[in-house]
Scaffold this active site. Structure first.
Site, PDB file in Angstrom:
ATOM      1  N   HIS A  87       1.742 -31.582 -34.416  1.00 38.97           N
ATOM      2  CA  HIS A  87       0.951 -31.672 -33.011  1.00 38.97           C
ATOM      3  C   HIS A  87       0.811 -30.632 -32.401  1.00 38.97           C
ATOM      4  O   HIS A  87      -0.388 -29.861 -31.618  1.00 38.97           O
ATOM      5  CB  HIS A  87       0.905 -32.556 -32.436  1.00 38.97           C
ATOM      6  CG  HIS A  87       0.446 -32.816 -31.293  1.00 38.97           C
ATOM      7  ND1 HIS A  87      -1.304 -33.512 -30.810  1.00 38.97           N
ATOM      8  CD2 HIS A  87       0.585 -33.087 -29.586  1.00 38.97           C
ATOM      9  CE1 HIS A  87      -1.276 -33.699 -29.776  1.00 38.97           C
ATOM     10  NE2 HIS A  87      -0.587 -33.327 -29.093  1.00 38.97           N
ATOM     11  N   ASP A 113     -22.503  -5.978 -28.439  1.00 42.47           N
ATOM     12  CA  ASP A 113     -21.763  -7.159 -29.985  1.00 42.47           C
ATOM     13  C   ASP A 113     -20.235  -6.838 -29.326  1.00 42.47           C
ATOM     14  O   ASP A 113     -20.089  -5.820 -28.240  1.00 42.47           O
ATOM     15  CB  ASP A 113     -21.934  -6.478 -31.479  1.00 42.47           C
ATOM     16  CG  ASP A 113     -21.433  -7.877 -32.294  1.00 42.47           C
ATOM     17  OD1 ASP A 113     -20.243  -8.254 -31.631  1.00 42.47           O
ATOM     18  OD2 ASP A 113     -22.276  -7.486 -33.390  1.00 42.47           O
ATOM     19  N   TRP A 152       7.925 -27.565 -30.756  1.00 36.65           N
ATOM     20  CA  TRP A 152       7.065 -26.286 -30.851  1.00 36.65           C
ATOM     21  C   TRP A 152       7.904 -25.060 -30.519  1.00 36.65           C
ATOM     22  O   TRP A 152       7.645 -23.742 -31.190  1.00 36.65           O
ATOM     23  CB  TRP A 152       5.836 -26.431 -30.633  1.00 36.65           C
ATOM     24  CG  TRP A 152       5.911 -26.239 -28.541  1.00 36.65           C
ATOM     25  CD1 TRP A 152       6.405 -27.578 -27.518  1.00 36.65           C
ATOM     26  CD2 TRP A 152       5.252 -24.670 -27.962  1.00 36.65           C
ATOM     27  NE1 TRP A 152       6.787 -26.617 -26.677  1.00 36.65           N
ATOM     28  CE2 TRP A 152       5.718 -24.853 -26.736  1.00 36.65           C
ATOM     29  CE3 TRP A 152       4.935 -23.896 -28.266  1.00 36.65           C
ATOM     30  CZ2 TRP A 152       6.032 -24.703 -25.770  1.00 36.65           C
ATOM     31  CZ3 TRP A 152       4.430 -22.741 -27.327  1.00 36.65           C
ATOM     32  CH2 TRP A 152       5.291 -23.305 -26.228  1.00 36.65           C
ATOM     33  N   SER A 180      -3.653 -12.861 -35.516  1.00 43.51           N
ATOM     34  CA  SER A 180      -4.598 -13.042 -35.254  1.00 43.51           C
ATOM     35  C   SER A 180      -5.186 -12.884 -33.814  1.00 43.51           C
ATOM     36  O   SER A 180      -6.298 -12.420 -33.535  1.00 43.51           O
ATOM     37  CB  SER A 180      -5.215 -14.233 -35.671  1.00 43.51           C
ATOM     38  OG  SER A 180      -6.100 -14.707 -35.050  1.00 43.51           O
ATOM     39  N   SER A 181      -4.125 -13.616 -32.646  1.00 42.01           N
ATOM     40  CA  SER A 181      -4.623 -13.491 -31.682  1.00 42.01           C
ATOM     41  C   SER A 181      -4.617 -11.845 -30.420  1.00 42.01           C
ATOM     42  O   SER A 181      -5.415 -11.869 -29.558  1.00 42.01           O
ATOM     43  CB  SER A 181      -4.293 -14.402 -30.071  1.00 42.01           C
ATOM     44  OG  SER A 181      -3.062 -14.728 -30.792  1.00 42.01           O
ATOM     45  N   HIS A 194       6.276 -18.408 -20.947  1.00 39.79           N
ATOM     46  CA  HIS A 194       5.472 -18.885 -19.883  1.00 39.79           C
ATOM     47  C   HIS A 194       4.387 -18.578 -19.482  1.00 39.79           C
ATOM     48  O   HIS A 194       3.170 -19.298 -19.415  1.00 39.79           O
ATOM     49  CB  HIS A 194       6.676 -18.597 -18.419  1.00 39.79           C
ATOM     50  CG  HIS A 194       5.461 -19.739 -17.584  1.00 39.79           C
ATOM     51  ND1 HIS A 194       6.203 -20.924 -17.525  1.00 39.79           N
ATOM     52  CD2 HIS A 194       5.263 -19.275 -16.164  1.00 39.79           C
ATOM     53  CE1 HIS A 194       4.764 -21.491 -16.564  1.00 39.79           C
ATOM     54  NE2 HIS A 194       4.829 -21.174 -15.658  1.00 39.79           N
ATOM     55  N   GLU A 217       2.396 -17.334 -22.073  1.00 35.90           N
ATOM     56  CA  GLU A 217       1.815 -18.353 -22.757  1.00 35.90           C
ATOM     57  C   GLU A 217       0.919 -19.575 -22.023  1.00 35.90           C
ATOM     58  O   GLU A 217      -0.104 -19.792 -22.597  1.00 35.90           O
ATOM     59  CB  GLU A 217       2.227 -19.214 -24.085  1.00 35.90           C
ATOM     60  CG  GLU A 217       2.141 -19.822 -24.862  1.00 35.90           C
ATOM     61  CD  GLU A 217       0.434 -19.238 -26.097  1.00 35.90           C
ATOM     62  OE1 GLU A 217       0.355 -18.191 -25.665  1.00 35.90           O
ATOM     63  OE2 GLU A 217      -0.695 -20.367 -26.256  1.00 35.90           O
ATOM     64  N   TYR A 263      -0.222 -19.673 -19.066  1.00 33.05           N
ATOM     65  CA  TYR A 263      -0.976 -19.318 -18.601  1.00 33.05           C
ATOM     66  C   TYR A 263      -2.533 -18.605 -19.357  1.00 33.05           C
ATOM     67  O   TYR A 263      -4.072 -19.159 -18.991  1.00 33.05           O
ATOM     68  CB  TYR A 263      -0.776 -18.519 -17.333  1.00 33.05           C
ATOM     69  CG  TYR A 263      -0.268 -18.809 -15.946  1.00 33.05           C
ATOM     70  CD1 TYR A 263      -0.894 -20.302 -15.375  1.00 33.05           C
ATOM     71  CD2 TYR A 263       1.248 -18.591 -16.548  1.00 33.05           C
ATOM     72  CE1 TYR A 263       0.177 -19.901 -14.359  1.00 33.05           C
ATOM     73  CE2 TYR A 263       2.356 -19.212 -15.447  1.00 33.05           C
ATOM     74  CZ  TYR A 263       1.434 -19.968 -14.032  1.00 33.05           C
ATOM     75  OH  TYR A 263       2.437 -20.995 -13.444  1.00 33.05           O
ATOM     76  N   SER A 323     -15.185 -21.906 -12.657  1.00 37.71           N
ATOM     77  CA  SER A 323     -15.426 -20.248 -11.146  1.00 37.71           C
ATOM     78  C   SER A 323     -16.827 -20.766 -12.043  1.00 37.71           C
ATOM     79  O   SER A 323     -18.112 -19.760 -11.207  1.00 37.71           O
ATOM     80  CB  SER A 323     -15.330 -19.011 -11.826  1.00 37.71           C
ATOM     81  OG  SER A 323     -13.639 -19.811 -10.762  1.00 37.71           O
ATOM     82  N   HIS A 354      12.450 -21.267 -15.597  1.00 42.22           N
ATOM     83  CA  HIS A 354      12.624 -22.502 -15.462  1.00 42.22           C
ATOM     84  C   HIS A 354      12.048 -23.453 -16.062  1.00 42.22           C
ATOM     85  O   HIS A 354      12.168 -24.590 -16.218  1.00 42.22           O
ATOM     86  CB  HIS A 354      11.451 -22.544 -14.375  1.00 42.22           C
ATOM     87  CG  HIS A 354       9.745 -22.385 -14.989  1.00 42.22           C
ATOM     88  ND1 HIS A 354       8.840 -22.018 -13.795  1.00 42.22           N
ATOM     89  CD2 HIS A 354       9.077 -23.135 -15.774  1.00 42.22           C
ATOM     90  CE1 HIS A 354       7.607 -21.747 -14.618  1.00 42.22           C
ATOM     91  NE2 HIS A 354       8.336 -22.141 -15.732  1.00 42.22           N
ATOM     92  N   HIS A 355      12.516 -23.286 -17.627  1.00 37.82           N
ATOM     93  CA  HIS A 355      12.145 -24.184 -18.695  1.00 37.82           C
ATOM     94  C   HIS A 355      13.448 -24.708 -19.249  1.00 37.82           C
ATOM     95  O   HIS A 355      14.172 -25.243 -19.652  1.00 37.82           O
ATOM     96  CB  HIS A 355      11.252 -23.512 -19.745  1.00 37.82           C
ATOM     97  CG  HIS A 355      10.098 -23.538 -19.378  1.00 37.82           C
ATOM     98  ND1 HIS A 355       8.680 -24.187 -19.421  1.00 37.82           N
ATOM     99  CD2 HIS A 355       8.989 -22.067 -18.539  1.00 37.82           C
ATOM    100  CE1 HIS A 355       7.985 -23.763 -19.397  1.00 37.82           C
ATOM    101  NE2 HIS A 355       7.838 -22.279 -18.890  1.00 37.82           N
ATOM    102  N   THR A 413      -2.317 -20.158  -7.512  1.00 41.67           N
ATOM    103  CA  THR A 413      -3.567 -21.188  -7.213  1.00 41.67           C
ATOM    104  C   THR A 413      -4.012 -22.005  -6.528  1.00 41.67           C
ATOM    105  O   THR A 413      -5.211 -23.198  -6.746  1.00 41.67           O
ATOM    106  CB  THR A 413      -2.193 -22.433  -8.491  1.00 41.67           C
ATOM    107  OG1 THR A 413      -1.554 -21.310  -9.145  1.00 41.67           O
ATOM    108  CG2 THR A 413      -2.940 -23.267  -9.628  1.00 41.67           C
ATOM    109  N   LYS A 438      -7.838 -20.932  -5.806  1.00 43.88           N
ATOM    110  CA  LYS A 438      -8.415 -21.055  -6.703  1.00 43.88           C
ATOM    111  C   LYS A 438      -8.859 -22.103  -6.057  1.00 43.88           C
ATOM    112  O   LYS A 438     -10.295 -22.797  -6.072  1.00 43.88           O
ATOM    113  CB  LYS A 438      -7.808 -20.658  -7.777  1.00 43.88           C
ATOM    114  CG  LYS A 438      -7.293 -19.491  -8.420  1.00 43.88           C
ATOM    115  CD  LYS A 438      -7.481 -19.421 -10.182  1.00 43.88           C
ATOM    116  CE  LYS A 438      -8.142 -18.180 -10.693  1.00 43.88           C
ATOM    117  NZ  LYS A 438      -8.955 -17.875 -10.235  1.00 43.88           N
ATOM    118  N   ARG A 475      11.394 -37.193 -24.623  1.00 45.90           N
ATOM    119  CA  ARG A 475      10.543 -37.041 -24.730  1.00 45.90           C
ATOM    120  C   ARG A 475      11.428 -36.703 -26.818  1.00 45.90           C
ATOM    121  O   ARG A 475      12.858 -36.497 -26.871  1.00 45.90           O
ATOM    122  CB  ARG A 475       9.852 -35.968 -24.659  1.00 45.90           C
ATOM    123  CG  ARG A 475      10.370 -34.605 -25.080  1.00 45.90           C
ATOM    124  CD  ARG A 475      10.109 -33.739 -23.841  1.00 45.90           C
ATOM    125  NE  ARG A 475       9.205 -32.961 -24.638  1.00 45.90           N
ATOM    126  CZ  ARG A 475       8.626 -31.145 -24.330  1.00 45.90           C
ATOM    127  NH1 ARG A 475       9.538 -30.771 -23.313  1.00 45.90           N
ATOM    128  NH2 ARG A 475       8.232 -31.225 -25.064  1.00 45.90           N
TER     129      ARG A 475
END
Lengths: 176, 526
Positions: free
Chosen positions: B78, B107, B143, B170-171, B254, B256, B258, B269, B303-304, B329, B332, B451
């Site tokens: 998932h 293009d 994951w 790809s990315s 991390h 990722e 963002y 925005s 921090h993870h 943040t 924003k 979890r």
């Protein structure tokens, strides 16, 4: 425009290739960082001539050193310290021993991986000789006494009165 | 190299090719954008179906429907499908559609590579999903794929690694394309500090991607060689360290998160000023805040890992660095609120989703601040509190922004207005149900429910049932989204070129739908 785009492409692609390399560079960086900071329960390593030259035994102080033996998941060896703990003077070389028995019908090879707690005291615990420096082969049914010589650095912070040395025994038969 | 970018000169004045092969061979940014978005939509439902299995199993304590390993496979796949298959491709699709139109380019800079980076994805996810039919089942170690657990996976292991490698390639290619497009293809007068926020946020996101996806690829390759080539990067017996994997993974992981939210900031925005009928408050502050968030994302990864046994100094550094992210943040969020302040606001579906984003993303941001407190994290770590936190920022954050974007630009893309009434119903059902789904998970987590476990202790039953009911309603209500989108594609009231009264930007100067090749002569930017 096509040439300009191709040049920009090459520049950005080189950055991402370099970052792939950086991922691998993190491995030695991680070890160096742990060594400098003494993190990760890594112990110091000295040979005995350096020890004699560097340290005077501090007979005014006693530190408890505890020994723990664990098996990694699936490792069938009977692995234990001969004595559960010792009282030692910092600056003096001591020896201790662990015993291991291979109860299976196969010849096996084990590798012990040490860790010292509390973590910040790890670098004050020096092993001059250790069975964990090498892989340990044990024939089927064989029992072996595995020696260890160590010295606690007299600079060990006064707040630390107990050091715990834990070994985890891994089965590396198949890796060889 | 020149072949990479030669594509766009040779099809100037004709429309799309006929037949299905058009979609395979296309190098047109609008076609590829559509492909990315449709792919993301399919993946959203595949990942969503897995979430339904998870919520169905957790409806009651005890083991009801699936066996524990399959449950863990569901949570793992998932996440992988939603992150790499739904949210990231959806943002890339939006970038493909919008960036050339927003900066006045004909293009993307590298159209053939653009085609290639899309068509890798279906193969990557076929590989990933094919592991379900292999000995040992699909990936079930989470994951994050931590060793040594992940190395115990069955025969699907190398397939999962290669699938993630492909998605990463790809990315990375997609990001290179976006960077080159923004650097080289802007219309005269489109200075960097005049670019729309969506272009800016994607520009910064693309840099994050090329800097971190290769690090993930490195970590995954190390896992692969640990399992099959006898290396010991993460195997303590050979001198490695499993904790090092966590450092490598989160050095990618991390930034990722963002990558999954910065383009959303750009979308919000764009939408808020349109419906508040005021220009964006503090444009340059928004640009600098985005850049600061991107920079800080590289120095907060541990921090993870507060509970792995770090020294206090490390915990303090990562705690303070993490909390520092709240500053840009906050800039924003306050700028968005200031944009709406005293605006002549109307609440069409895109605006509803955008305002919903601002409120609910901020809830997720606050629970993130709670998790950043190192001593408190020892209680929250690996509980449902974390699950609630990242679903608030990813579902009501990233996914809401994508839906807002879809409603906002669909009339431009298709030339037809979507069904406003159904879209608003979709918003309200989704918003009520998503809060019923995720808010109780805060309580479950604080009470200690871990979890990634298919069973739980009976005192957690009530909130789990409520959460599951919310989940089922949220899942089904997304079918309404699909209906509205396809109804809009098939027809509807004709949209004007500007579509929204308050819309500003180059894309709104084109016809609705825009011509197959737009801005073949560069527009004038004032």
């Amino acid at each position: 425009m096509a040439d300009l785009n191709a040049r920009s492409f090459a520049r950005v692609a080189i950055v991402s290739l370099a970052m792939f390399g950086f991922g691998y560079l993190l491995v030695p960086l991680y070890d160096i960082f742990c060594e400098i900071t003494g993190l990760n329960g890594k112990t110091g390593r000295l040979d005995e001539t350096t020890v004699v030259a560097r340290y005077q035994p501090d007979t005014s102080r006693l530190v408890t050193v505890q020994f723990i033996a664990n098996n990694n998941q699936g490792m069938p060896w009977e692995f234990r310290p001969l004595e559960p703990s010792m009282r030692v003077h910092p600056g003096k070389v001591y020896s201790a021993a662990f015993s291991a028995r291979n109860p299976t019908a196969q010849d096996m090879v084990g590798q012990a991986v040490p860790s010292v707690a509390p973590g910040k005291a790890g670098r004050y615990f020096n092993k001059t000789e250790c069975f964990c420096f090498n892989q340990q082969p044990l024939a089927a049914g064989e029992t072996k006494e595995m020696p260890l010589r160590f010295i606690v650095d007299p600079n060990l912070p006064a707040a630390v009165t107990t050091l715990t040395l834990a070994y985890t025994m891994f089965d590396v038969t198949l890796i060889n | 190299m020149s072949t990479l970018s030669a594509g766009h000169e040779d099809h100037h004045e004709h429309g799309p090719a006929k037949g299905l092969l058009r979609w395979v061979t296309t190098t047109n940014h609008k076609d590829i954008g559509t492909l990315y978005l449709l792919f993301a939509l399919v993946m959203f439902f595949i990942g969503g179906a897995m979430a339904m299995v998870i919520r169905a199993e957790l409806f009651q304590p005890g083991l009801q429907l699936v066996d524990p390993n399959f449950f863990n496979t569901m949570t793992t796949v998932h996440a992988l499908v939603m992150i790499f298959g739904a949210v990231m491709p959806a943002f890339t699709g939006l970038a493909n559609w919008l960036i050339p139109m927003m900066i006045g380019a004909p293009d993307m800079a590298l159209p053939r590579m653009n085609n290639f980076s899309f068509w890798i994805l279906p193969f990557a996810f076929t590989l990933l999903l094919s592991t379900f039919f292999m000995e040992g089942g699909g990936p079930s170690a989470g994951w994050t794929i931590y060793p040594p657990l992940s190395l115990q996976m069955g025969e699907g292991f190398p397939f999962m690694i290669f699938a993630l490698h492909l998605a990463g390639v790809s990315s990375i290619l997609g990001s290179i394309n976006i960077i080159v497009t923004i650097l080289n293809m802007r219309a005269p007068g489109m200075l960097l500090m005049k670019m729309p926020m969506f272009v800016w946020t994607w520009f910064i996101t693309a840099y994050l991607l090329i800097a971190t996806m290769p690090v993930l690829a490195g970590g995954l390759t190390m896992l692969l060689t640990d399992k099959f080539a006898g290396t010991s990067f993460f195997d303590a017996a050979g001198g490695g360290d499993p904790v090092m994997y966590q450092h490598i993974f989160w050095f990618f992981g991390h930034p990722e998160v963002y990558i999954l939210i910065l383009p959303a900031f750009g979308i919000i925005s764009a939408i808020l000023p349109t419906f508040a009928r005021k220009p964006l408050f503090g444009y340059s502050a928004m640009v600098y805040a985005t850049a600061s968030i991107a920079f800080l994302s590289f120095i907060v990864w541990a921090h993870h890992m507060f509970t792995v046994g770090m020294p206090v100094v490390g915990e303090l550094f990562f705690m303070y660095a993490t909390m520092m992210i709240a500053v840009p943040t906050g800039v924003k969020v306050f700028n968005w609120v200031s944009t709406m302040w005293r605006g002549a606001m109307t609440f069409e579906a895109p605006m509803l989703f955008a305002v919903g984003f601002v409120i609910m993303f901020t809830i997720g941001g606050f629970s993130g601040l709670m998790l950043a407190i190192a001593p408190a994290d020892f209680q929250y770590h690996d509980t449902y509190f974390v699950v609630a936190h990242f679903h608030y920022v990813l579902v009501t954050g990233a996914v809401y922004s994508i839906m807002a974007a879809a409603y906002y630009w669909l009339p431009k893309w298709t030339g037809n207005m979507y069904d406003e009434k159904l879209a608003q119903i979709h918003f309200w059902i989704s918003t009520v149900s998503v809060n019923v789904l995720f808010f109780p998970q805060h309580f479950l987590g604080l009470a200690g429910m871990p979890r990634r476990i298919p069973d739980y202790s009976v005192q957690f039953t009530d909130w789990n049932m409520i959460s599951s009911l919310g989940g089922f309603v949220f899942g089904v209500s997304q079918l309404l989204f699909v209906y509205v989108v396809f109804k809009c594609i098939r027809g509807g009231e004709k949209a004007t070129d500007r579509v929204w009264e308050g819309a500003h930007g180059l894309e709104w100067t084109l016809s609705s739908p825009p011509p197959y090749h737009s801005f073949t002569t560069a527009p004038e930017v004032r």
